[in-house]
Design a protein around this motif. Structure first.
Motif, mmCIF file in Angstrom:
data_model
loop_
_atom_site.group_PDB
_atom_site.id
_atom_site.type_symbol
_atom_site.label_atom_id
_atom_site.label_comp_id
_atom_site.label_asym_id
_atom_site.label_seq_id
_atom_site.Cartn_x
_atom_site.Cartn_y
_atom_site.Cartn_z
ATOM 1 N N ASP A 1 -8.940 17.097 -25.819
ATOM 2 C CA ASP A 1 -7.750 17.629 -26.473
ATOM 3 C C ASP A 1 -8.034 19.081 -26.828
ATOM 4 O OD1 ASP A 1 -5.309 17.788 -27.609
ATOM 5 O OD2 ASP A 1 -5.709 16.462 -29.288
ATOM 6 N N ILE A 2 -7.017 19.866 -26.999
ATOM 7 C CA ILE A 2 -7.219 21.263 -27.357
ATOM 8 C C ILE A 2 -6.506 21.558 -28.665
ATOM 9 C CG2 ILE A 2 -5.256 22.053 -25.976
ATOM 10 C CD1 ILE A 2 -6.987 24.544 -25.340
ATOM 11 N N ARG A 3 -7.217 22.184 -29.584
ATOM 12 C CA ARG A 3 -6.639 22.586 -30.872
ATOM 13 C C ARG A 3 -7.143 23.987 -31.179
ATOM 14 N NH1 ARG A 3 -4.607 17.798 -32.313
ATOM 15 N NH2 ARG A 3 -5.819 15.928 -32.130
ATOM 16 N N LYS A 4 -6.211 24.880 -31.461
ATOM 17 C CA LYS A 4 -6.549 26.266 -31.764
ATOM 18 C C LYS A 4 -7.449 26.862 -30.679
ATOM 19 C CE LYS A 4 -6.147 25.498 -36.701
ATOM 20 N NZ LYS A 4 -6.809 25.451 -37.997
ATOM 21 N N SER A 5 -7.066 26.678 -29.405
ATOM 22 C CA SER A 5 -7.767 27.233 -28.251
ATOM 23 C C SER A 5 -9.188 26.713 -28.087
ATOM 24 C CB SER A 5 -7.797 28.769 -28.331
ATOM 25 O OG SER A 5 -6.493 29.264 -28.348
ATOM 26 N N LYS A 6 -9.504 25.614 -28.735
ATOM 27 C CA LYS A 6 -10.839 25.038 -28.592
ATOM 28 C C LYS A 6 -10.734 23.702 -27.877
ATOM 29 C CE LYS A 6 -14.913 23.655 -31.160
ATOM 30 N NZ LYS A 6 -15.483 23.366 -32.475
ATOM 31 N N VAL A 7 -11.513 23.531 -26.816
ATOM 32 C CA VAL A 7 -11.531 22.286 -26.066
ATOM 33 C C VAL A 7 -12.627 21.399 -26.639
ATOM 34 C CG1 VAL A 7 -11.908 21.242 -23.805
ATOM 35 C CG2 VAL A 7 -10.657 23.406 -23.991
ATOM 36 N N ALA A 8 -12.304 20.130 -26.860
ATOM 37 C CA ALA A 8 -13.290 19.198 -27.419
ATOM 38 C C ALA A 8 -13.161 17.837 -26.742
ATOM 39 C CB ALA A 8 -13.074 19.046 -28.923
ATOM 40 N N ILE A 9 -14.263 17.120 -26.684
ATOM 41 C CA ILE A 9 -14.242 15.750 -26.172
ATOM 42 C C ILE A 9 -13.806 14.846 -27.316
ATOM 43 C CG2 ILE A 9 -15.646 13.859 -25.265
ATOM 44 C CD1 ILE A 9 -17.384 15.995 -23.884
ATOM 45 N N TYR B 1 -13.826 21.043 -14.685
ATOM 46 C CA TYR B 1 -12.438 21.188 -14.236
ATOM 47 C C TYR B 1 -11.468 20.877 -15.377
ATOM 48 C CZ TYR B 1 -14.440 21.081 -9.498
ATOM 49 O OH TYR B 1 -15.169 21.330 -8.367
ATOM 50 N N ALA B 2 -11.772 19.826 -16.142
ATOM 51 C CA ALA B 2 -10.913 19.474 -17.283
ATOM 52 C C ALA B 2 -10.919 20.593 -18.314
ATOM 53 C CB ALA B 2 -11.387 18.167 -17.916
ATOM 54 N N ASN B 3 -12.083 21.155 -18.579
ATOM 55 C CA ASN B 3 -12.209 22.253 -19.542
ATOM 56 C C ASN B 3 -11.349 23.447 -19.117
ATOM 57 O OD1 ASN B 3 -13.620 23.590 -21.859
ATOM 58 N ND2 ASN B 3 -14.381 24.905 -20.212
ATOM 59 N N ASP B 4 -11.427 23.805 -17.836
ATOM 60 C CA ASP B 4 -10.635 24.940 -17.336
ATOM 61 C C ASP B 4 -9.138 24.661 -17.452
ATOM 62 O OD1 ASP B 4 -12.984 26.235 -16.726
ATOM 63 O OD2 ASP B 4 -12.885 25.825 -14.565
ATOM 64 N N PHE B 5 -8.724 23.430 -17.107
ATOM 65 C CA PHE B 5 -7.315 23.061 -17.200
ATOM 66 C C PHE B 5 -6.824 23.158 -18.643
ATOM 67 C CE2 PHE B 5 -4.151 19.814 -18.205
ATOM 68 C CZ PHE B 5 -3.143 20.132 -17.322
ATOM 69 N N LEU B 6 -7.617 22.630 -19.581
ATOM 70 C CA LEU B 6 -7.194 22.607 -20.979
ATOM 71 C C LEU B 6 -7.169 24.000 -21.598
ATOM 72 C CD1 LEU B 6 -9.055 19.375 -22.101
ATOM 73 C CD2 LEU B 6 -6.605 19.653 -21.685
ATOM 74 N N LYS B 7 -8.094 24.842 -21.208
ATOM 75 C CA LYS B 7 -8.071 26.229 -21.708
ATOM 76 C C LYS B 7 -6.839 26.966 -21.208
ATOM 77 C CE LYS B 7 -12.881 27.195 -22.706
ATOM 78 N NZ LYS B 7 -14.094 27.962 -22.326
ATOM 79 N N ALA B 8 -6.436 26.661 -19.970
ATOM 80 C CA ALA B 8 -5.262 27.325 -19.387
ATOM 81 C C ALA B 8 -3.941 26.697 -19.838
ATOM 82 C CB ALA B 8 -5.351 27.286 -17.862
ATOM 83 N N ASN B 9 -4.019 25.505 -20.429
ATOM 84 C CA ASN B 9 -2.813 24.773 -20.837
ATOM 85 C C ASN B 9 -2.971 24.243 -22.256
ATOM 86 O OD1 ASN B 9 -1.151 24.471 -18.133
ATOM 87 N ND2 ASN B 9 -3.292 24.088 -17.631
ATOM 88 N N PRO B 10 -2.891 25.111 -23.247
ATOM 89 C CA PRO B 10 -3.086 24.681 -24.639
ATOM 90 C C PRO B 10 -2.163 23.525 -25.025
ATOM 91 C CG PRO B 10 -2.983 27.070 -24.499
ATOM 92 C CD PRO B 10 -2.607 26.528 -23.141
ATOM 93 N N GLY B 11 -2.717 22.589 -25.794
ATOM 94 C CA GLY B 11 -1.940 21.456 -26.273
ATOM 95 C C GLY B 11 -1.893 20.282 -25.315
ATOM 96 N N LYS B 12 -2.538 20.391 -24.164
ATOM 97 C CA LYS B 12 -2.524 19.322 -23.169
ATOM 98 C C LYS B 12 -3.746 18.408 -23.341
ATOM 99 C CE LYS B 12 1.132 20.921 -21.014
ATOM 100 N NZ LYS B 12 2.390 20.188 -20.953
#
Length: 199
Positions: free
Chosen positions: A2-10, A155-166
């Motif tokens: 999930d992404i919160r405040k531009s941070k990707v986390a497991i 790949y998931a990290n890159d997708f989530l950074k490019a698509n906040p809130g996804k």
């Protein structure tokens, strides 16, 4: 993820294992049978590799004696397809339960496997079995070996950074027993059989 405040986390991790399992001590007699026609020094070396691999128990999508039985690639790949779908579904359901997420909340699904061939790929089956959104972004990652799981996470990290809130799910399913070659006495095949299990 999930992404919160531009941070990707497991957000959660889950695992699934097949129904068959054997200890190294239970597998050694099958290994002994398999290498029986080989030179004695080679036999001792192979048994030592299995005994010292540091693996207490191995999981398998098929019964151990079936692993050491000569069958066609098609036969073992059919078992792989059936069991990969079950393992992938179990792992994803468990991860969704742990995170409290609904299946429909996923935006991206990455499936990782290099030990079998499936067309359509595992992600397509999971979309239908878990009733994921039909517009979910899919990425099947294949033929990358041991590095594939990490690649899926990147790949998931890159997708989530490019698509906040996804949200994204990465599902890795491997079954080295499906690719074990009875007529291959190379160190690569032997070490792979000694250290890897299915799940």
């Amino acid at each position: 993820m999930d992404i919160r405040k531009s941070k990707v986390a497991i957000a959660g991790v889950a695992k699934a294992v097949p129904k068959y399992s054997r200890t190294t001590q239970e597998i050694l007699p099958l290994v002994t049978q398999w290498i029986a026609g080989q030179e004695e020094r080679f036999q001792r070396k192979v048994k030592k590799i299995f005994s010292n691999a540091g693996v207490d128990k191995r999981f398998s999508i098929m019964a151990p004696d079936e692993v050491f039985t000569a069958t066609s690639f098609e036969h073992k790949n059919n078992i792989y397809k059936r069991e990969a779908i079950k393992l992938g579904e179990d792992a994803l359901r468990s991860a969704l339960e742990k995170t409290g997420w609904q299946a429909q909340s996923l935006d991206y699904i990455i499936t990782v496997s290099c030990t079998g061939i499936m067309i359509p790929s595992l992600d397509a089956y999971l979309i239908n079995r878990l009733n994921l959104r039909q517009d979910i972004t899919r990425l099947p990652v294949t033929e990358m070996g041991c590095a594939a799981g990490i690649s899926g996470i990147l790949y998931a990290n890159d997708f989530l950074k490019a698509n906040p809130g996804k949200r994204a799910a990465v599902i890795a399913v491997e079954s080295p027993t499906a690719t074990f070659q009875l007529d291959d006495f190379s160190m690569a095949n032997i070490v792979s059989a000694a250290i890897f299990g299915d799940g």
